[in-house]
Design an enzyme around this catalytic site. Structure first.
Site, PDB file in Angstrom:
ATOM      1  CG  ASP A 113       0.059  -5.085  13.457  1.00 50.13           C
ATOM      2  OD1 ASP A 113      -0.034  -4.014  12.822  1.00 50.13           O
ATOM      3  OD2 ASP A 113      -0.459  -6.138  13.084  1.00 50.13           O
ATOM      4  CD  GLU A 169       1.124  -1.206  10.386  1.00 50.58           C
ATOM      5  OE1 GLU A 169       1.756  -2.271  10.488  1.00 50.58           O
ATOM      6  OE2 GLU A 169       0.050  -1.107   9.788  1.00 50.58           O
ATOM      7  CG  ASP A 196      -2.841  -9.484  14.034  1.00 51.47           C
ATOM      8  OD1 ASP A 196      -3.415  -8.512  13.548  1.00 51.47           O
ATOM      9  OD2 ASP A 196      -3.229 -10.654  13.870  1.00 51.47           O
TER      10      ASP A 196
END
Lengths: 170, 170
Positions: A7, A68, A141
Site C-alpha cells: 500500500d 495499489e 496501511d
C-alpha cells in the site's frame, strides 16, 4: 504462492505478505510498515523507502508483488507522493524479475468484502477474519497491504495474465 | 559545476547536461532522451528508465541533478507516469549522494526567458541562444531538460540551499 502486497505511501508504506492457493484460506506470513521522516527531502525519503522495500523483498522472497494502483482524483500533494512511492515499489520488484500486478482500491474491496464500495473498516474486518487473526493489523496501511496480497491470491490465474500484461514481462 | 537536468516521462525522458558558473554563459556537455516502449508493462518501463538514467549519471558524473517538479493538474494518465518517472530519476540521483533540486515549469521558464508564462517554443529558442547552438535540440523533452539544468545553474547559491531542503541531505 507467496505474495507481497504494497500500500504505497511516503510517510507510511504498508507491506503485507500472505501465502496460499486460489480458493483456500490464505495464511499471514508477515505484516508491517516502512516509514520515512516527513521532514526529510524527497530524495532521501525515496532512497529510505527503496531500502526498506528491498529489505522486505530480500527477507520474504515473494513470488509476486501486488501494488495499489494510484489515481490522481484525490488530494494533489498526497497523490504525487503516493505515485512516487508506488514507482519505487514497482521498480524494486521488477528489478528482481518478480511479476508486478496493480489492483485498484475497488478491485481489492470487491475481492475481500464482495463490494467495491466497502469502507476501510469493513476491509480491515474481513482481512482479520480471512487470516484468522485476533485483531486487525495496524496501522490501516498494513491491513490494506494484506488486503492487496489476498486480492492478488484470489484473483488467481486471471491475475497472472494481468500481471504479465502490466509488469511481469522481465 | 556540472548539472544534469531531467524532464521526466515514461515514453520520452529528456536528459540535458550543462556546465558553468552562476552569471556566466553555460556550456552544453550532452543532451538526449531515454525512451521506454509504450506497450511494455509499467514494471519493465520503470526498470528500463532506471537503467537509462543510471547510464547517464555514470557517464556524465554530474555534481547536481535538477528534476522538473510534477503537478497533478494535467492529464490524469500522463501525470501518474510522469510522477513515477520523476521518482526513478530522484531515487537514482539521491542513491549516489547527489543533491537533487526540483524546479517548477514556471521557475524554469522565468529563469530562461524572464517570464514564467513563456511558451515551449520561446524556451527552446532561449536554450539554443544561451548555449550558442546552431539549432534547438530535439525532441522538446531534450530541450526542456537543458532548460532545467541551466535554470539550476543560474539560481546559484539560493538553489544550493533549496536542494539541501528538497533532497540533498544525504
Amino acid at each position: 504462492m507467496r505474495v507481497l502486497g504494497v500500500d504505497p505511501g511516503l510517510t507510511r508504506c504498508g507491506i503485507g505478505v500472505v501465502e496460499g492457493v486460489p480458493g483456500r484460506p490464505p495464511v499471514l506470513v508477515a505484516v508491517g510498515v516502512v516509514r520515512t521522516p516527513p521532514d526529510a527531502g524527497i530524495g532521501e525519503r525515496l532512497v529510505l523507502l527503496e531500502q526498506g522495500i528491498e529489505a522486505w523483498l530480500e527477507a520474504q522472497q515473494p513470488e509476486a508483488v501486488a501494488v495499489e494502483r494510484v489515481f490522481s482524483q484525490h488530494n494533489v500533494r498526497t497523490v504525487m507522493g503516493t505515485a512516487q512511492a508506488s514507482a519505487v515499489a514497482i521498480t524494486a520488484a521488477a528489478r528482481r524479475g518478480l511479476p508486478v500486478a496493480l489492483h485498484t482500491p475497488s478491485e481489492v474491496k470487491a475481492a475481500i468484502t464482495g463490494s467495491g464500495r466497502a469502507d476501510k473498516e469493513q476491509v480491515a474486518t474481513m482481512v482479520t477474519r480471512v487470516l484468522r487473526l485476533a485483531a486487525a493489523p495496524t496501522p490501516a496501511d498494513a491491513s490494506d497491504a494484506l488486503a492487496l496480497a489476498i486480492c492478488h491470491l484470489w484473483r488467481g490465474p486471471a491475475q497472472a495474465r494481468l500481471a504479465a500484461a502490466l509488469g511481469g514481462r522481465r
